[in-house]
Design a protein around this motif. Structure first.
Motif, PDB file in Angstrom:
ATOM      1  N   GLN A  49      92.832 -20.525 -43.687  1.00 29.96           N
ATOM      2  CA  GLN A  49      93.137 -19.049 -43.826  1.00 29.96           C
ATOM      3  C   GLN A  49      93.261 -18.369 -42.309  1.00 29.96           C
ATOM      4  O   GLN A  49      94.281 -17.594 -42.176  1.00 29.96           O
ATOM      5  N   GLN A  50      92.330 -18.609 -41.480  1.00 29.95           N
ATOM      6  CA  GLN A  50      92.332 -18.059 -40.289  1.00 29.95           C
ATOM      7  C   GLN A  50      93.677 -18.518 -39.399  1.00 29.95           C
ATOM      8  O   GLN A  50      94.199 -17.934 -38.687  1.00 29.95           O
ATOM      9  N   LEU A  51      93.823 -19.868 -39.712  1.00 29.81           N
ATOM     10  CA  LEU A  51      94.954 -20.697 -39.131  1.00 29.81           C
ATOM     11  C   LEU A  51      96.339 -19.815 -39.356  1.00 29.81           C
ATOM     12  O   LEU A  51      97.125 -19.467 -38.691  1.00 29.81           O
TER      13      LEU A  51
ATOM     14  N   LEU B 164      89.900 -28.447 -53.498  1.00 28.56           N
ATOM     15  CA  LEU B 164      90.468 -27.844 -52.199  1.00 28.56           C
ATOM     16  C   LEU B 164      91.742 -26.981 -52.744  1.00 28.56           C
ATOM     17  O   LEU B 164      91.741 -25.717 -52.266  1.00 28.56           O
ATOM     18  N   VAL B 165      92.312 -27.162 -53.644  1.00 27.20           N
ATOM     19  CA  VAL B 165      93.541 -26.526 -54.162  1.00 27.20           C
ATOM     20  C   VAL B 165      92.984 -25.244 -54.739  1.00 27.20           C
ATOM     21  O   VAL B 165      93.500 -24.092 -54.402  1.00 27.20           O
ATOM     22  N   VAL B 166      92.007 -25.363 -55.626  1.00 23.05           N
ATOM     23  CA  VAL B 166      91.470 -24.287 -56.375  1.00 23.05           C
ATOM     24  C   VAL B 166      90.833 -23.160 -55.282  1.00 23.05           C
ATOM     25  O   VAL B 166      90.971 -22.046 -55.410  1.00 23.05           O
ATOM     26  N   ARG B 167      90.233 -23.791 -54.328  1.00 19.40           N
ATOM     27  CA  ARG B 167      89.569 -22.854 -53.568  1.00 19.40           C
ATOM     28  C   ARG B 167      90.589 -22.337 -52.301  1.00 19.40           C
ATOM     29  O   ARG B 167      90.390 -20.923 -52.263  1.00 19.40           O
ATOM     30  N   LEU B 168      91.733 -22.806 -52.044  1.00 16.86           N
ATOM     31  CA  LEU B 168      92.825 -22.325 -51.440  1.00 16.86           C
ATOM     32  C   LEU B 168      93.404 -21.307 -52.213  1.00 16.86           C
ATOM     33  O   LEU B 168      93.540 -20.168 -51.700  1.00 16.86           O
ATOM     34  N   LYS B 169      93.846 -21.631 -53.265  1.00 12.24           N
ATOM     35  CA  LYS B 169      94.230 -20.354 -54.160  1.00 12.24           C
ATOM     36  C   LYS B 169      93.435 -19.348 -54.449  1.00 12.24           C
ATOM     37  O   LYS B 169      93.882 -18.031 -54.483  1.00 12.24           O
ATOM     38  N   SER B 170      92.007 -19.302 -54.581  1.00  9.48           N
ATOM     39  CA  SER B 170      91.145 -18.390 -54.544  1.00  9.48           C
ATOM     40  C   SER B 170      91.180 -17.589 -53.760  1.00  9.48           C
ATOM     41  O   SER B 170      90.782 -16.184 -53.571  1.00  9.48           O
ATOM     42  N   LEU B 171      91.598 -17.847 -52.249  1.00 13.26           N
ATOM     43  CA  LEU B 171      91.762 -17.011 -51.426  1.00 13.26           C
ATOM     44  C   LEU B 171      93.150 -16.408 -51.122  1.00 13.26           C
ATOM     45  O   LEU B 171      93.645 -15.749 -50.055  1.00 13.26           O
ATOM     46  N   GLY B 172      94.129 -16.567 -52.099  1.00 13.26           N
ATOM     47  CA  GLY B 172      95.411 -15.997 -52.036  1.00 13.26           C
ATOM     48  C   GLY B 172      96.247 -16.762 -51.357  1.00 13.26           C
ATOM     49  O   GLY B 172      97.544 -16.340 -51.159  1.00 13.26           O
TER      50      GLY B 172
ATOM     51  N   LEU C 219     108.719 -20.657 -40.531  1.00 11.53           N
ATOM     52  CA  LEU C 219     108.729 -19.412 -41.357  1.00 11.53           C
ATOM     53  C   LEU C 219     107.321 -18.667 -41.015  1.00 11.53           C
ATOM     54  O   LEU C 219     106.308 -19.341 -40.950  1.00 11.53           O
ATOM     55  N   PRO C 220     107.294 -17.347 -41.167  1.00  8.59           N
ATOM     56  CA  PRO C 220     105.875 -16.586 -40.901  1.00  8.59           C
ATOM     57  C   PRO C 220     105.368 -17.012 -42.254  1.00  8.59           C
ATOM     58  O   PRO C 220     105.630 -16.828 -43.196  1.00  8.59           O
ATOM     59  N   PRO C 221     103.878 -16.952 -42.280  1.00  6.58           N
ATOM     60  CA  PRO C 221     103.114 -17.382 -43.283  1.00  6.58           C
ATOM     61  C   PRO C 221     103.179 -16.323 -44.524  1.00  6.58           C
ATOM     62  O   PRO C 221     103.175 -16.718 -45.761  1.00  6.58           O
TER      63      PRO C 221
END
Length: 491
Positions: free
Chosen positions: A396-398, A324-332, A293-295
């Motif tokens: 995020q870059q990945l 880490l989950v909180v930080r990932l979600k903060s990046l959308g 799937l495209p991200p």
């Protein structure tokens, strides 16, 4: 244990069916030719809807809703339209059931016959233009830019999940304009919206072009299309936009007073994409291990799987992962932490690979000691160890890299499977041996187009918008041709 799929090489059709079922996208229902879209599949469709809906609204459109049932007489008013859909219509003839006097369940009450039958909408031009007659009197009422999210029914005999079902979900835009030029511009604008969505969100390259007269939407003066190439070398029509001229306005007597005070018929467009895009998404990118799937459209962009033996190890992992989950979600970024102890990590790895989750993170006690995590990407099936600190920005870059890589891979495949052919015998041979898109000269006649279709099962997918003028000869008749058109076998 991983869920096993038929390989694409063994049977592409069976691979597709296996994947749709085993990745929990959809399944067949008790109603012949209709499907149940399961939560994971519907989550992808919801993402598609959300993006498209925003794009429609950015171009000035509003959503509305029109009836599911259309009086049969409405279809009689536009001859080409009724001819195009007559064989696919489901017809409502009665409005009541009653108990069978013989005690065998229920029967249709013969006394409840409708005075006029209703058609379950195969598309909504007729009911909408009958409605627009009440909305439009003057040029001040124009343009009307309306979209509808709905279900439609086309009584298909041979069905395949997402690609061709008797009932499917879609959106249909229906717009009304004061001038021919405005309507043409609307038709072109919406095709560009579809192309942008396909390429930037679905990571699926498409060819934009015009349908031939034989392939136009019933009742349209011009049909524009986006055509995508699937991995088995077949084309899939992925969205269409129609310039309807004044045909429906004349059929339903929709007139307006223009700025000169004279009465004129309104100019119309319609355009739509459907859950067929789900099939396109599956067939464009996926592999023998499952979905890719495209991200941008993945319901879960990142999954985190803990690896542990003791409860205290899981507690330590939980503390790190929760932050880490909180930080990932903060990046959308949509993320799932799967610490369910009923499944082993190996099972989870196979399951999320099957479901096409773009990035998988795995962490165990040794990773915590080293301040690292294992990062696996679904598109390339590669893994690497990354420092835990700042990993959210790397993820995020990945995700951006994966989106771009998936598109590039599909584009490279299309380029490698697009062939210029001038000889009809070579065309027929390559259709069988190679498949894909073929750019060929055609003499412009429906007779030659029909002959090619009957002899090869290939159709003219479109006359590409970017096709350069090029003097040549029709590969079948040798008659003059001024540009190449796009042929392919298709779904």
């Amino acid at each position: 244990m991983a869920k096993v799929l038929t390989s694409r090489e063994e049977s592409y059709a069976q691979w597709y069916n296996d994947l749709v079922l085993k990745a929990d996208l959809a399944e067949n229902s008790a109603v012949r030719g209709c499907m149940v879209i399961k939560p994971y599949g519907y989550a992808i469709w919801e993402k598609m809807q959300r993006v498209l809906d925003d794009m429609f609204k950015e171009t000035g459109h509003q959503n509305a809703y029109f009836p599911l049932f259309i009086p049969k007489s409405f279809f009689s008013k536009e001859a080409a339209h009724v001819d195009g859909f007559a064989k696919e219509c489901a017809v409502v003839t009665h409005y009541r059931l009653k108990n069978d006097p013989d005690g065998k369940g229920v029967i249709v009450d013969p006394d409840a016959k409708l005075e006029e039958e209703y058609i379950v909408r195969p598309t909504s031009e007729t009911i909408i233009w009958n409605t627009y007659k009440n909305w439009i009197q003057s040029y001040r009422d124009l343009p009307i830019l309306v979209n509808q999210w709905a279900n439609v029914v086309r009584w298909e005999m041979r069905t395949r999940l997402f690609l061709r079902t008797a009932e499917f979900l879609w959106q249909e835009g229906h717009t009304a304009h004061a001038t021919r030029q405005e309507a043409i511009e609307e038709t072109e604008t919406m095709l560009k919206v579809y192309a942008k969505f396909a390429e930037e969100w679905m990571a699926m390259p498409v060819v934009q072009g015009y349908k031939t007269a034989n392939e136009r939407f019933a009742g349209a003066l011009e049909t524009l299309t986006i055509e995508a190439l699937m991995q088995d070398g077949k084309a899939l029509q992925s969205g269409t936009s129609h310039f309807l001229g004044q045909n429906f306005a004349k059929a339903f007597d929709v007139t307006f007073a223009n700025q000169d005070g004279k009465l004129d018929h309104v100019w119309a467009t319609s355009w739509g994409v459907s859950t067929r895009l789900m099939g396109a998404l599956v067939m464009s990118h996926s592999d023998d291990n499952g979905l890719v799937l495209p991200p941008k459209l993945a319901p879960i962009q990142v999954v985190i799987v803990p690896i542990y033996k003791k409860a205290e190890e899981l507690e330590r992992i939980n503390e790190v992962v929760d932050g880490l989950v909180v930080r990932l979600k903060s990046l959308g970024i949509s993320v799932k932490y799967d610490n369910d102890d009923k499944r082993k990590p190996g099972w989870k790895f196979a399951e999320y690979e099957l479901k096409g989750v773009p990035v998988r993170l795995a962490v165990g006690p040794r990773d915590l000691e080293n301040g690292t995590m294992e990062v696996a990407r679904r598109d390339t099936l590669t893994k690497e160890i990354m420092p835990l600190e700042g990993i959210e920005t790397k993820v995020q870059q990945l995700l951006n890299d994966i989106q771009e890589n998936i598109y590039k891979k599909a584009l490279d495949f299309r380029t490698a499977h697009t062939t210029k052919v001038d000889d009809y015998e070579e065309f027929k041979r390559l259709l069988d041996e190679k498949g894909g898109f073929f750019l060929c000269h055609w003499d412009g006649t429906p007779e030659t187009e029909e002959r090619i279709k009957n002899e090869t099962k290939a159709t003219i997918r479109c006359i590409p918008m970017d096709a350069p003028e090029e003097e040549g000869q029709c590969m079948v008749t040798g008659k003059p041709s001024d540009r190449r058109v796009l042929f392919a076998r298709s779904y």
